[in-house]
Design a protein around this motif. Sequence first.
Motif, PDB file in Angstrom:
ATOM      1  N   ARG A 137      17.754  55.205  56.616  1.00 49.35           N
ATOM      2  CA  ARG A 137      18.447  54.929  55.353  1.00 49.35           C
ATOM      3  C   ARG A 137      19.928  55.279  55.467  1.00 49.35           C
ATOM      4  O   ARG A 137      20.804  54.496  55.084  1.00 49.35           O
ATOM      5  N   HIS A 140      21.681  52.867  57.825  1.00 49.82           N
ATOM      6  CA  HIS A 140      21.948  51.580  57.177  1.00 49.82           C
ATOM      7  C   HIS A 140      23.233  51.654  56.361  1.00 49.82           C
ATOM      8  O   HIS A 140      24.082  50.753  56.417  1.00 49.82           O
ATOM      9  N   SER A 144      26.786  49.761  57.075  1.00 49.52           N
ATOM     10  CA  SER A 144      27.396  48.963  56.014  1.00 49.52           C
ATOM     11  C   SER A 144      28.839  49.387  55.797  1.00 49.52           C
ATOM     12  O   SER A 144      29.729  48.548  55.600  1.00 49.52           O
ATOM     13  N   PRO A 276      13.708  43.122  59.331  1.00 52.16           N
ATOM     14  CA  PRO A 276      15.148  42.850  59.409  1.00 52.16           C
ATOM     15  C   PRO A 276      15.471  41.555  60.139  1.00 52.16           C
ATOM     16  O   PRO A 276      16.500  40.938  59.872  1.00 52.16           O
ATOM     17  N   THR A 320      22.813  43.938  59.648  1.00 52.50           N
ATOM     18  CA  THR A 320      21.452  43.727  60.137  1.00 52.50           C
ATOM     19  C   THR A 320      21.441  43.588  61.654  1.00 52.50           C
ATOM     20  O   THR A 320      20.522  44.058  62.334  1.00 52.50           O
ATOM     21  N   ALA A 323      21.433  46.996  63.283  1.00 51.24           N
ATOM     22  CA  ALA A 323      20.103  47.610  63.212  1.00 51.24           C
ATOM     23  C   ALA A 323      19.169  47.006  64.261  1.00 51.24           C
ATOM     24  O   ALA A 323      18.367  47.716  64.886  1.00 51.24           O
TER      25      ALA A 323
END
Length: 419
Positions: A137, A140, A144, A276, A320, A323
Motif C-alpha cells: 500500500r 503504491h 504514484s 494489476p 502500475t 508495480a
Amino acid sequence: MPSPYRAIFATPGTLGFSAAGLLGRMPLSMMGIGIMTMVSEITGRYGLAGTLTATLALSAAVLGPQISRLVDRHGQRRVLRPATLIALFAVTGLLICAQQGAPDWTLFVFTAMGGCVPSVGAMTRARWAAIYQGRPRELHTAYSFESIVDEVCFIFGPIISIGLSTMWFPEAGPLLAAGFLAVGVWWLTAQRSTEPKPHPAEHHTGGSALRSPGLQVLVAAFVATGAIFGAVDVVTVAYAEEVGSKAAASWVLAVYALGSCLAGAVFGLLHLKGDPSRRWLLGICAMAVSMIPLQLAGSLPFLAVALFVAGLAIAPTMVTTMALVEAHVPRSKLTEGMSWTSTGLAVGVALGSSAAGWVVDAHGAAAGYAVPGVSGVFAALVAFLGYRRLRRPVPTREGQREQDREQAEHSGDRTEHVA
C-alpha cells in the motif's frame, strides 16, 4: 483521515531524496526538447533536430541499463557521479559545436556521449522500494508520488527549456538542464542513509534482468509508448510554429503533463485490488485511443484540450508498470529492471521523434500527428499479445533463491527483535 502521501514521508530522509530526485529528473523533460529547439532555432532543420533527439534517446537506451546494473552492484554514489561528469562534458561539447556551427557529425558524437545521463527516477524508486519492502500500500502511494514528480518535470521542463531557447539564446535550455542534473545527482548521492545497499556479486548471476518474460513485454510496450511521447513533442513544437506561436508549444505540452499529474495524484489515493496486469492493459489501450482526437487538431486550444485528456491515462499506467516490474524482477536487479522500462521509453522517443521530424519536413505539422496515432496502435497490440505473460510472475531460479534468502533474513531480523 491522514493523507497517504503525508504518511510515506514519515520515514526520515524521504523528503530529501525526493527533492533531489526532482532536480535530477528535470533534464528528462528539458534536454531532448531543448536540443531540438536549439538546433531548429540555429539551423531551421527539423529533420536534423529530430534525429539528434533520437540519438540522445538511443544512447540513453543503451547506456542507461548498464549504469543501473553497476548501481545495483556498487551503489548509487560510486557510479552516478562519474557518469554525470561524462554527461556534463558531452553537453558542454554539444553546445559549443552548435554555437560555432561545427559539422553535423560533431553534434552527433557529443549527443551520443550525453546518453550517460543516469536514470534518476529509477534511483529514487529503488530507494522507496528498499524503505517500503513488503508494504504494497505504501509502495503504491510512493510510486504514484514519483509519477507526479515525473509529470511536474514535464509540466515545467518544456516551458523553461523552450522558453529560454526561443526568448533568450538557443543554447539556454540544454545549459540549464545540465545544471539541474549536476545539482540533483550530487545532492541525491550525498544522502547515504536512504541509499539501497549494493548486492553482492553472487546475487547477480543469471544475466540481465531483461531475461524476465514479463519485463520483456513491459519494455516492448514502452517502446511504442515512448514513440507517442517523442512524436507528440516534435509535432507540437512544429505545429505551434506553423500557426505562428512557437513559444506556445511549451504551454500545450505542459497541459499534456498536467493531465497525467492530476490522474497520478488521484491514483495514489486509491487502494486498488485485483490483477494489476489488467489495469495495465486498460491503461495502454486508453493511451492508444486518446491519440485519435489529435488527428483532428485544427487549433492550439483544441490541441491543448485533446492532450490534457490524453494525459489522464499516462501516470496510472506508469505506476502500475513499476508495480509489475517489482513483481517480475529479482530485487538484486530492481534498479536495472526499472531502467529497462525507461530504456524502452527512450528507444520509442528516439523512433517517434525522428519519424515525426521527417514527416513534418515532408508533409507539414498536422500530418505528423499520424505518428503517435500509429504508435498507439502498436502499443495496444503488444499489450494484448503479451498480457498472459504479465498475469502471473514466473520467478527465475535466481529470483526464487533470492526470495528464499530475503525470507531467511527477515526471519532472522524478527528473531533478533523478539530477543
